[in-house]
Design a protein around this motif. Sequence first.
Motif, PDB file in Angstrom:
ATOM      1  N   ASN A 178       0.836  -1.189   0.000  1.00  8.77           N
ATOM      2  CA  ASN A 178       0.000   0.000   0.000  1.00  8.77           C
ATOM      3  C   ASN A 178       0.878   1.250   0.000  1.00  8.77           C
ATOM      4  N   ILE A 179       0.243   2.398   0.016  1.00  6.87           N
ATOM      5  CA  ILE A 179       0.973   3.648  -0.126  1.00  6.87           C
ATOM      6  C   ILE A 179       1.818   3.971   1.111  1.00  6.87           C
ATOM      7  N   LEU A 180       1.418   3.460   2.283  1.00  8.69           N
ATOM      8  CA  LEU A 180       2.204   3.702   3.486  1.00  8.69           C
ATOM      9  C   LEU A 180       3.565   3.018   3.389  1.00  8.69           C
ATOM     10  N   THR A 181       3.559   1.775   2.927  1.00 10.69           N
ATOM     11  CA  THR A 181       4.813   1.037   2.756  1.00 10.69           C
ATOM     12  C   THR A 181       5.670   1.663   1.668  1.00 10.69           C
ATOM     13  N   ALA A 182       5.032   2.041   0.568  1.00 11.10           N
ATOM     14  CA  ALA A 182       5.781   2.589  -0.568  1.00 11.10           C
ATOM     15  C   ALA A 182       6.391   3.943  -0.252  1.00 11.10           C
ATOM     16  N   SER A 183       5.705   4.759   0.551  1.00 11.97           N
ATOM     17  CA  SER A 183       6.158   6.135   0.789  1.00 11.97           C
ATOM     18  C   SER A 183       6.888   6.328   2.113  1.00 11.97           C
ATOM     19  N   GLY A 184       6.572   5.474   3.104  1.00 10.11           N
ATOM     20  CA  GLY A 184       7.118   5.713   4.443  1.00 10.11           C
ATOM     21  C   GLY A 184       6.451   6.890   5.131  1.00 10.11           C
ATOM     22  N   MET A 185       5.277   7.300   4.630  1.00  4.95           N
ATOM     23  CA  MET A 185       4.555   8.437   5.192  1.00  4.95           C
ATOM     24  C   MET A 185       3.244   7.961   5.801  1.00  4.95           C
ATOM     25  N   SER A 186       2.589   8.849   6.560  1.00  4.10           N
ATOM     26  CA  SER A 186       1.284   8.536   7.145  1.00  4.10           C
ATOM     27  C   SER A 186       0.183   9.073   6.233  1.00  4.10           C
ATOM     28  N   TYR A 187      -1.049   8.599   6.475  1.00  3.45           N
ATOM     29  CA  TYR A 187      -2.176   9.108   5.695  1.00  3.45           C
ATOM     30  C   TYR A 187      -2.384  10.604   5.920  1.00  3.45           C
ATOM     31  N   ASN A 188      -2.153  11.073   7.130  1.00  2.00           N
ATOM     32  CA  ASN A 188      -2.290  12.504   7.402  1.00  2.00           C
ATOM     33  C   ASN A 188      -1.290  13.328   6.590  1.00  2.00           C
ATOM     34  N   ILE A 207     -12.576  18.505  -2.411  1.00  2.00           N
ATOM     35  CA  ILE A 207     -11.172  18.149  -2.176  1.00  2.00           C
ATOM     36  C   ILE A 207     -10.996  17.576  -0.776  1.00  2.00           C
ATOM     37  N   ASN A 208     -11.594  18.214   0.206  1.00  2.00           N
ATOM     38  CA  ASN A 208     -11.460  17.747   1.588  1.00  2.00           C
ATOM     39  C   ASN A 208     -12.039  16.344   1.767  1.00  2.00           C
ATOM     40  N   THR A 209     -13.141  16.069   1.077  1.00  4.38           N
ATOM     41  CA  THR A 209     -13.771  14.750   1.176  1.00  4.38           C
ATOM     42  C   THR A 209     -12.980  13.692   0.422  1.00  4.38           C
ATOM     43  N   GLY A 210     -12.603  14.000  -0.824  1.00  2.97           N
ATOM     44  CA  GLY A 210     -11.910  13.026  -1.666  1.00  2.97           C
ATOM     45  C   GLY A 210     -10.489  12.728  -1.231  1.00  2.97           C
ATOM     46  N   ALA A 211      -9.857  13.699  -0.551  1.00  6.67           N
ATOM     47  CA  ALA A 211      -8.481  13.513  -0.092  1.00  6.67           C
ATOM     48  C   ALA A 211      -8.401  13.419   1.427  1.00  6.67           C
ATOM     49  N   ALA A 263      -7.585   5.187   4.077  1.00  8.61           N
ATOM     50  CA  ALA A 263      -6.948   4.279   3.119  1.00  8.61           C
ATOM     51  C   ALA A 263      -7.619   4.289   1.754  1.00  8.61           C
ATOM     52  N   GLY A 264      -8.952   4.275   1.718  1.00  9.10           N
ATOM     53  CA  GLY A 264      -9.675   4.166   0.460  1.00  9.10           C
ATOM     54  C   GLY A 264      -9.416   5.297  -0.513  1.00  9.10           C
ATOM     55  N   ASN A 265      -8.999   6.458  -0.014  1.00 10.10           N
ATOM     56  CA  ASN A 265      -8.758   7.608  -0.884  1.00 10.10           C
ATOM     57  C   ASN A 265      -7.381   7.582  -1.542  1.00 10.10           C
ATOM     58  N   PHE A 266      -6.513   6.665  -1.102  1.00 12.49           N
ATOM     59  CA  PHE A 266      -5.140   6.682  -1.596  1.00 12.49           C
ATOM     60  C   PHE A 266      -4.690   5.299  -2.071  1.00 12.49           C
ATOM     61  N   GLU A 267      -5.626   4.566  -2.658  1.00  9.62           N
ATOM     62  CA  GLU A 267      -5.293   3.255  -3.209  1.00  9.62           C
ATOM     63  C   GLU A 267      -4.694   3.356  -4.610  1.00  9.62           C
ATOM     64  N   ILE A 268      -4.960   4.470  -5.291  1.00  9.51           N
ATOM     65  CA  ILE A 268      -4.486   4.643  -6.672  1.00  9.51           C
ATOM     66  C   ILE A 268      -3.211   5.476  -6.653  1.00  9.51           C
ATOM     67  N   PHE A 269      -2.085   4.789  -6.686  1.00 10.81           N
ATOM     68  CA  PHE A 269      -0.789   5.489  -6.680  1.00 10.81           C
ATOM     69  C   PHE A 269       0.212   4.679  -7.481  1.00 10.81           C
ATOM     70  N   THR A 270       1.267   5.356  -7.920  1.00 11.95           N
ATOM     71  CA  THR A 270       2.348   4.684  -8.639  1.00 11.95           C
ATOM     72  C   THR A 270       3.690   5.210  -8.158  1.00 11.95           C
TER      73      THR A 270
END
Length: 242
Positions: A155-165, A199-203, A207-214
């Motif tokens: 997931n994006i947490l593992t890939a980035s080393g960052m938090s959802y916040n 923007i505030n809602t979609g971002a 977890a569900g808001n950040f499943e689409i990343f590369t």
Amino acid sequence: MKSKLFYGILVLFSLMFISCASLPSVNIGKKGNKKTSFSYKTIEVSEKLDYLDTKIEYPEFEKYPELNKRISNTIMSNWKSFKSYSKNEWTSIVELNNRGKSKLPVFEYLVNYEVSGSNDIVSVLLNTYIFNGGAHGNTNLTAFNYQISTGKFINILTASGMSYNEISSICRNTLYKKLIENDKSGMPPSEQDALREMINTGAFPQAGNFEIFTVDDENLFVYFEPYSVAPYSYGIQKIQVK
């Protein structure tokens, strides 16, 4: 003479087979002076029916069968479901076409892809366009991020080393600036407030808001589909978060 001719034909067929079977090599990422190479071929599925036009392209990797399986199963499952839906709906479409002067177009199912990555991650982004009537079709994005060293999807947490916040804050601030602060059309305050709420809602940091990343070398990008953080006319939003 015949044996030489047969041998020549055999060699020609052998060369044709090797050419068709060879896989294009894509160089992505670096590790010291060594480039990481992902070898894959493009699988194409094309079909024209009375009720549905289909054109699908997706990658099949030489060394990652689990990634191939996940991509293929996802695409084919979604396509078969939409194909069944289209066939059932087309009866009603034909009746409408027979009653009126207008002719409603057939449905569409189109898939293309992008491949990127780093020395340890393969990223695949699928872009699916579906038209089932109306003023326009809908665009759906699906991302697969496969870690080579572990053989697992991350997931994006593992890939980035960052938090959802942290990720949410970067995305929201970037979108505020891009879509609202830099707008030159004279958007009224009421529309600015509505867009900021989208923007505030979609971002929102979940977890569900950040499943689409590369991942692309040292960079990480988050994608937002139309309607998720802005109206359809704004298109897909791509934000660099790292």
